[in-house]
Design a protein around this motif. Structure first.
Motif, PDB file in Angstrom:
ATOM      1  N   GLU A  11       0.827  -1.199   0.000  1.00  0.00           N
ATOM      2  CA  GLU A  11       0.000   0.000   0.000  1.00  0.00           C
ATOM      3  C   GLU A  11       0.863   1.253   0.000  1.00  0.00           C
ATOM      4  OE1 GLU A  11      -2.871  -0.432   3.174  1.00  0.00           O
ATOM      5  OE2 GLU A  11      -4.265  -1.234   1.691  1.00  0.00           O
ATOM      6  N   SER A  12       2.035   1.122   0.538  1.00  0.00           N
ATOM      7  CA  SER A  12       2.954   2.250   0.536  1.00  0.00           C
ATOM      8  C   SER A  12       3.974   1.991  -0.566  1.00  0.00           C
ATOM      9  CB  SER A  12       3.644   2.337   1.898  1.00  0.00           C
ATOM     10  OG  SER A  12       4.367   3.530   1.986  1.00  0.00           O
ATOM     11  N   THR A  13       4.248   3.012  -1.366  1.00  0.00           N
ATOM     12  CA  THR A  13       5.113   2.802  -2.531  1.00  0.00           C
ATOM     13  C   THR A  13       6.291   3.780  -2.495  1.00  0.00           C
ATOM     14  OG1 THR A  13       3.954   4.421  -3.903  1.00  0.00           O
ATOM     15  CG2 THR A  13       3.090   2.171  -3.904  1.00  0.00           C
ATOM     16  N   ILE A  14       7.178   3.621  -3.448  1.00  0.00           N
ATOM     17  CA  ILE A  14       8.292   4.570  -3.588  1.00  0.00           C
ATOM     18  C   ILE A  14       8.171   5.241  -4.963  1.00  0.00           C
ATOM     19  CG2 ILE A  14       9.763   3.341  -1.969  1.00  0.00           C
ATOM     20  CD1 ILE A  14      11.304   2.178  -4.321  1.00  0.00           C
ATOM     21  N   PRO A  15       8.903   6.334  -5.203  1.00  0.00           N
ATOM     22  CA  PRO A  15       8.633   7.160  -6.389  1.00  0.00           C
ATOM     23  C   PRO A  15       8.694   6.448  -7.740  1.00  0.00           C
ATOM     24  CG  PRO A  15       9.960   8.391  -4.838  1.00  0.00           C
ATOM     25  CD  PRO A  15       9.876   6.998  -4.300  1.00  0.00           C
ATOM     26  N   HIS A  16       9.358   5.317  -7.810  1.00  0.00           N
ATOM     27  CA  HIS A  16       9.466   4.624  -9.099  1.00  0.00           C
ATOM     28  C   HIS A  16       8.109   4.290  -9.699  1.00  0.00           C
ATOM     29  CE1 HIS A  16      13.261   4.054  -7.027  1.00  0.00           C
ATOM     30  NE2 HIS A  16      13.826   3.821  -8.187  1.00  0.00           N
ATOM     31  N   ILE A  17       7.081   4.189  -8.863  1.00  0.00           N
ATOM     32  CA  ILE A  17       5.758   3.827  -9.393  1.00  0.00           C
ATOM     33  C   ILE A  17       5.260   4.892 -10.373  1.00  0.00           C
ATOM     34  CG2 ILE A  17       4.372   4.897  -7.537  1.00  0.00           C
ATOM     35  CD1 ILE A  17       2.523   2.422  -7.731  1.00  0.00           C
ATOM     36  N   ARG A  18       5.704   6.109 -10.183  1.00  0.00           N
ATOM     37  CA  ARG A  18       5.262   7.169 -11.104  1.00  0.00           C
ATOM     38  C   ARG A  18       5.803   6.924 -12.510  1.00  0.00           C
ATOM     39  NH1 ARG A  18       7.623  12.007  -8.369  1.00  0.00           N
ATOM     40  NH2 ARG A  18       6.772  13.166 -10.103  1.00  0.00           N
ATOM     41  N   GLN A  19       7.017   6.415 -12.569  1.00  0.00           N
ATOM     42  CA  GLN A  19       7.618   6.100 -13.872  1.00  0.00           C
ATOM     43  C   GLN A  19       6.867   4.933 -14.529  1.00  0.00           C
ATOM     44  OE1 GLN A  19      11.714   4.929 -13.559  1.00  0.00           O
ATOM     45  NE2 GLN A  19      11.873   4.621 -15.769  1.00  0.00           N
ATOM     46  N   PHE A  20       6.491   3.973 -13.694  1.00  0.00           N
ATOM     47  CA  PHE A  20       5.743   2.820 -14.205  1.00  0.00           C
ATOM     48  C   PHE A  20       4.426   3.297 -14.822  1.00  0.00           C
ATOM     49  CE2 PHE A  20       2.856  -0.847 -13.616  1.00  0.00           C
ATOM     50  CZ  PHE A  20       3.600  -1.845 -14.223  1.00  0.00           C
ATOM     51  N   ASN A  21       3.709   4.140 -14.081  1.00  0.00           N
ATOM     52  CA  ASN A  21       2.433   4.658 -14.586  1.00  0.00           C
ATOM     53  C   ASN A  21       2.627   5.461 -15.867  1.00  0.00           C
ATOM     54  OD1 ASN A  21       1.054   3.501 -12.493  1.00  0.00           O
ATOM     55  ND2 ASN A  21       0.935   5.358 -11.251  1.00  0.00           N
ATOM     56  N   GLU A  22       3.680   6.243 -15.871  1.00  0.00           N
ATOM     57  CA  GLU A  22       3.945   7.079 -17.046  1.00  0.00           C
ATOM     58  C   GLU A  22       4.200   6.205 -18.275  1.00  0.00           C
ATOM     59  OE1 GLU A  22       7.276  10.291 -18.265  1.00  0.00           O
ATOM     60  OE2 GLU A  22       6.814  10.172 -16.141  1.00  0.00           O
ATOM     61  N   THR A  23       4.968   5.141 -18.080  1.00  0.00           N
ATOM     62  CA  THR A  23       5.243   4.229 -19.203  1.00  0.00           C
ATOM     63  C   THR A  23       3.948   3.626 -19.731  1.00  0.00           C
ATOM     64  OG1 THR A  23       7.333   3.692 -18.142  1.00  0.00           O
ATOM     65  CG2 THR A  23       6.610   2.212 -19.877  1.00  0.00           C
ATOM     66  N   LEU A  24       3.038   3.342 -18.816  1.00  0.00           N
ATOM     67  CA  LEU A  24       1.769   2.739 -19.223  1.00  0.00           C
ATOM     68  C   LEU A  24       0.766   3.792 -19.715  1.00  0.00           C
ATOM     69  CD1 LEU A  24       2.992   0.221 -17.917  1.00  0.00           C
ATOM     70  CD2 LEU A  24       0.803  -0.202 -16.807  1.00  0.00           C
ATOM     71  N   GLY A  25       1.134   5.051 -19.648  1.00  0.00           N
ATOM     72  CA  GLY A  25       0.229   6.118 -20.091  1.00  0.00           C
ATOM     73  C   GLY A  25      -0.899   6.380 -19.110  1.00  0.00           C
ATOM     74  N   ILE A  26      -0.683   6.068 -17.845  1.00  0.00           N
ATOM     75  CA  ILE A  26      -1.719   6.296 -16.827  1.00  0.00           C
ATOM     76  C   ILE A  26      -1.459   7.658 -16.187  1.00  0.00           C
ATOM     77  CG2 ILE A  26      -2.672   5.481 -14.634  1.00  0.00           C
ATOM     78  CD1 ILE A  26      -1.646   2.649 -15.467  1.00  0.00           C
ATOM     79  N   ASP A  27      -2.422   8.574 -16.314  1.00  0.00           N
ATOM     80  CA  ASP A  27      -2.191   9.903 -15.748  1.00  0.00           C
ATOM     81  C   ASP A  27      -2.487   9.904 -14.249  1.00  0.00           C
ATOM     82  OD1 ASP A  27      -5.013  10.938 -15.233  1.00  0.00           O
ATOM     83  OD2 ASP A  27      -5.125  10.326 -17.327  1.00  0.00           O
ATOM     84  N   GLU A  28      -1.956  10.897 -13.584  1.00  0.00           N
ATOM     85  CA  GLU A  28      -2.044  10.944 -12.123  1.00  0.00           C
ATOM     86  C   GLU A  28      -3.486  11.037 -11.628  1.00  0.00           C
ATOM     87  OE1 GLU A  28      -0.476  14.408  -9.807  1.00  0.00           O
ATOM     88  OE2 GLU A  28       0.628  12.865  -8.732  1.00  0.00           O
TER      89      GLU A  28
END
Lengths: 507, 497
Positions: free
Chosen positions: B51-68
């Motif tokens: 449930e708690s993540t580190i900043p790399h997840i933002r890169q993962f979402n970005e690669t998948l085209g998932i906006d914030e």
């Protein structure tokens, strides 16, 4: 010992640095330390004895301060840190850009090839060029290398400052006139307040308990207090007591050459935008070309080649390359290997004292510059605390190991039946390099590392010439349209041709 | 020529790992290139880690085209600026491990070296006062943009707290929209080729699903990597002795705290992770020193709000598979290894596993060179994180229980010992390591014996001014930031519009 049981030591700031050995490496070290420690109340003295000097390529001999230093693009990064304007050096002809290397007779299959200096690969659908070439069955990557073609056509290739993957996608190396570069660095050092002592070392006093170097007495009667000594001396006996305590990684079984014969030629010939390597039965010959000054070195093994044969071989190559007016031949004995503890007690070994790994784009100059940067990252106090020194040595060793591996790949590795005694097949290479070659052969891939000496793109550039039977490429390419892939290559070729048409002749 | 391309990928197991893998593969691999099938059973629960993540997840979402905005809405996410550690160095102490370094590297010298000298001359400001992330976190604020920020905060970044089950559901939808076929069912047998490569899996229904590449996301069961391929497990429980956790969600009360809390307990530690609609709580403990009921009591007696479910016990063992990739099977997620969630690395390790696999995507032969490189890279990352987690336990000064006595006195890996000594001696760190070492080391009471000697040339007055400037800059910036709660509400509102 647990972390909490550290002994208390006096680790005050280093105030006195003495660099022994006033050649190009010594002065470079002085400038880097003076800049890195600016405003920190540190006195730096360079001691110049009468011993032979290095020209920055691990050479030292009769051609003191003559010769050419070939350096990778790391040099520009280093200059930037020091606030040195490269334009000044280039405009005065003291440095010449070099966009590739030519290799002759390294492969029975491919007599000659040119390796450019790409730092980024143009990509097709986010897949790097070398995978695309493999996918389309195109064996020769040269037509798709802007720097490689510029080299072949003797053009001056200057990367643009934008982010264009073709026009900005390469990092030229540089040839430096060793004597001029040394004068430049010496001037910079003096300007930064570095002191210069021209006298031999008469006596070295060591601290009784710690074994640290405490004081140097010079033949001119001066004494120098020492907190940190940078050992760039070529007098092996001088620092023997401390050097004997260093651990040496012997690489002679990998790099068989234990001699090199060097000559320089003052010539009317022009500079060239490349360096050349010639494989011969006696060893590897390296040629570098600056305006009015060409240099040639043959790396060979005494067990297989006499000095006379080496001289004959080098003379034949000079003749072939139409280089005349050679200024005599200088034979140097070398031992391939490096110290795994460059910083030992308060003595930091650089240049040949740190190690010697034959020839590669990562000359002694580049290794020195990277080592000094690391020294500044982990700059010690007077106590030179053991763990800090161990960490510094670990980081420096990584560079030496990479330089060794790259050199082995570039010059020694051969996939074909061994033609010359100095060539090596994959199973004779260090395991980490074997794994790199196997991975590339298997699928055209190269792994990434943090702050490497040899960049991923540089590995790719060399591997694609050396590993000729690589069979793999990104499998996803098979889902793409080959016609579009060919169109991409066609457009890339046109783009490169367009760029080349704008480049001026190298002269 | 390379051998035939992979045509069928079979992912065994859903959950966060399975669907992250499926989504990343569906995004990267064209549908006409290969088919992706994911088998999951509703009868088998998921652990719902991370449930708690580190900043790399933002890169993962970005690669998948998932906006914030979509991500925040779908996963009930809140922003996270770091982790606040309570009672670790000693009961009553706390410190903050931010995303990003403190202060600014000046004249090539790390900022914490300046702090060390300032401390030596008598200044009593905590290191975290020089971290924008930490100070924003304590104020309940969120630094709006990481763009165009002054150099002093160049390294600042952020992450999220998420509902991992909701994230898996969202990625399931994402993956299926991109051609991933989901099959409901339970794997009962696994068939292999003569060379031990996995050929197919058979479900309870009798359906047989064959594949060229199998991804084991079956969690702790390790259905393929362990049960079928018998890949050895490297047990690290002698370094990481916790082996159980009890988890329970509770109502959220008060304003959003944009950070995870990790509070040391008598035989383990307790997490608190604020989401939009609830707070995730858990108590990680060592069964050797504490029984389940004691662990449950500690957790239930310290919930910040009313419990929303019954506590759930989980068992685990720290360690990793010797090889995450064996034959034509790649283990990702808990089947690959387990490191306790102290530094919120579970989802990162999944992300790393699938990213590396796509980087080294094989053909049907699964050449050993790719397999070796994958395993080398994954094991290296596991070890970096492992060492960083061990650090937290080992350097605690607590001596109030057998658990902490054990942690303080246990032998630690050589590499960690070297790094710890390096920091304790001179405050030096290795940027290749995981996490912000000065935050954790100083927070746990390791004050290096020596600061960088080069700072001796800086006068006390100059240094005091330098430090004051840093604090002032942070305070000035804080006043311009919105509350973390408001940032989330606005993000959702923009998403809905």
């Amino acid at each position: 010992m647990s972390w909490s049981q550290q002994q208390s030591q006096n680790n005050g700031a280093i105030e006195q640095i003495v660099i022994v050995g006033a050649d190009v490496l010594g002065w470079c070290a002085a400038v880097a330390l003076a800049r890195g420690l600016q405003g920190q109340n540190v006195s730096i003295t360079v001691v110049e004895s009468s011993h032979k000097k290095s020209n920055g390529n691990g050479n030292h001999g009769v051609h003191d301060n003559q010769g050419i230093i070939h350096a990778s693009a790391h040099l520009f990064d280093f200059h930037q840190l020091l606030g040195i304007q490269d334009k000044q050096l280039l405009a005065k002809g003291q440095a010449k850009l070099c966009s590739g290397s030519q290799f002759f007779n390294f492969s029975q299959q491919h007599n000659q090839y040119v390796v450019g200096c790409e730092k980024a690969q143009p990509s097709f659908c986010s897949i790097e060029l070398h995978h695309v070439l493999q996918w389309l069955g195109i064996e020769d990557p040269t037509p798709y290398s802007l720097s490689g073609l510029a080299t072949e056509k003797t053009l001056l290739a200057l990367p643009t400052a934008n982010s264009d993957e073709v026009t900005a996608g390469f990092s030229p190396r540089v040839n430096l006139d060793a004597a001029t570069y040394q004068r430049f660095m010496q001037g910079a050092a003096i300007h930064l307040g570095v002191m210069h002592q021209q006298a031999a070392i008469q006596q070295i006093d060591y601290h009784v308990d710690s074994g640290f170097i405490q004081q140097l007495t010079l033949t001119n009667g001066e004494t120098l207090q020492v907190d940190l000594l940078v050992n760039n001396s070529h007098d092996e006996a001088l620092f023997r007591p401390i050097n004997q305590q260093r651990q040496f990684k012997d690489c002679r079984s990998l790099l068989a050459f234990d001699r090199k014969i060097t000559t320089v030629s003052t010539t009317q010939n022009q500079a060239k935008p490349y360096q050349q390597f010639h494989a011969t039965e006696h060893g590897v010959c390296e040629l570098n070309f600056m305006p009015s000054l060409h240099s040639a070195t043959l790396h060979y093994a005494a067990e297989h080649t006499s000095d006379k044969q080496a001289q004959q071989q080098l003379a034949a190559l000079l003749d072939h390359a139409q280089i005349d007016n050679a200024q005599g031949f200088d034979v140097t004995h070398v031992n391939a290997g490096y110290n795994t503890n460059c910083l030992h007690k308060n003595c930091f070994a650089i240049g040949d004292n740190a190690g010697y790994l034959g020839t590669s784009p990562f000359s002694q100059l580049i290794l020195l510059q990277r080592s000094i940067s690391k020294l500044l990252e982990l700059f010690p106090g007077k106590a030179c605390l053991a763990t800090n020194s161990a960490e510094l040595n670990r980081r420096i060793n990584q560079d030496y190991q990479q330089a060794l591996h790259y050199s082995l790949l570039m010059l020694n590795f051969s996939e074909q039946p061994i033609q010359y005694y100095w060539q090596a097949q994959i199973e004779q290479l260090p395991e980490a390099l074997q794994q790199k070659i196997r991975l590339f052969r298997s699928s055209g891939r190269v792994s990434s590392e943090l702050n490497p000496l040899v960049s991923r793109d540089l590995w790719i550039t060399m591997l694609k010439y050396k590993v000729r039977d690589n069979r793999g490429y990104e499998p996803v390419l098979d889902a793409l349209d080959k016609q579009k892939g060919l169109q991409f290559l066609q457009q890339l070729k046109q783009r490169i041709a367009q760029c080349l048409s704008h480049y001026r002749p190298y002269q | 020529m390379q051998s035939a391309n992979i045509e069928n990928i079979v992912i065994v197991g859903g959950g966060t790992a399975g669907w992250m893998v499926a989504a990343a593969m569906a995004n990267r691999l064209p549908q006409k290139f290969c088919r992706i099938t994911l088998i999951e059973s509703d009868a088998i629960g998921t652990v719902g880690v991370g449930e708690s993540t580190i900043p790399h997840i933002r890169q993962f979402n970005e690669t998948l085209g998932i906006d914030e905005k979509t991500f925040v809405e779908k996963t009930h996410a809140t922003v996270k600026l770091g982790i606040k550690f309570n009672d670790w160095a000693a009961i009553g102490d706390s410190y903050f491990h931010p995303f990003g370094e403190h202060g600014e590297i000046t004249q090539g010298i790390d900022f914490h070296q300046y702090w060390l000298k300032a401390r030596a001359m008598g200044e009593n400001h905590d290191l975290e006062e020089y971290s924008l992330a930490a100070m924003a976190a304590f104020a309940g604020k969120f630094p709006l943009s990481t763009q165009n920020k002054p150099t002093v905060f160049a390294d600042y970044t952020y992450s999220y707290h998420i509902d991992a089950t909701a994230y898996a559901a969202f990625l399931s939808e994402y993956a299926q929209q991109r051609g991933v076929k989901r099959i409901e069912g339970k794997v009962v047998t696994v068939e292999q080729h003569a060379n031990d490569f996995i050929k197919s899996v058979t479900l309870e229904s009798g359906e047989c699903i064959s594949g060229d590449l199998f991804i084991d996301c079956s969690g702790f069961r390790g259905l393929l990597i362990d049960k079928t391929l018998k890949t050895p497990f490297l047990d690290w429980s002698h370094w990481l002795p916790t082996d159980s956790a009890v988890a329970v969600p509770c109502e959220r009360t008060g304003a959003l705290k944009p950070y995870t809390q990790a509070t040391a307990r008598v035989s383990g530690w307790q997490w608190q992770i604020p989401l939009q609609h609830r707070i995730g709580n858990g108590h990680v403990f060592t069964s050797h020193f504490l029984d389940d009921q004691q662990a449950i009591d500690i957790l239930m007696n310290s919930l910040p709000g009313k419990a929303l479910a019954d506590p759930r016990i989980l068992r685990f063992k720290a360690g990793r598979r010797q090889y995450s990739w064996q034959k034509n099977c790649v283990a990702i997620g808990l089947s690959s290894g387990f490191l306790e969630p102290l530094e919120s690395t579970s989802i990162y390790l999944i992300q790393l596993g699938v990213s590396k696999l796509l980087e080294l995507f094989p053909d049907k032969s699964c050449h050993q060179a790719e397999v070796d490189e994958y395993n080398r890279s994954i094991s290296q990352q596991y070890e970096l994180i492992r060492n960083f987690i061990i650090l937290h336990f080992h350097v605690s000064q607590r001596n109030d229980s057998p658990f902490w006595e054990h942690c303080r006195n246990m032998p630690i890996p050589d590499e960690l010992q070297h790094l710890l000594t390096l920091f304790a001696e001179s405050g030096r760190t290795d940027i290749g390591q995981f996490g912000v070492w000065p935050a954790v080391c100083v927070g746990q009471g390791i004050i290096p014996k020596h600061h960088d000697a080069r700072l001796d040339a800086m006068s006390n007055q100059q240094l005091a001014q330098f430090m004051a400037n840093h604090r002032q800059k942070i305070q000035q910036m804080l006043s311009t930031f919105p509350d973390a709660d408001d940032y989330i509400k606005e993000a959702i509102a923009r998403g809905a519009a």
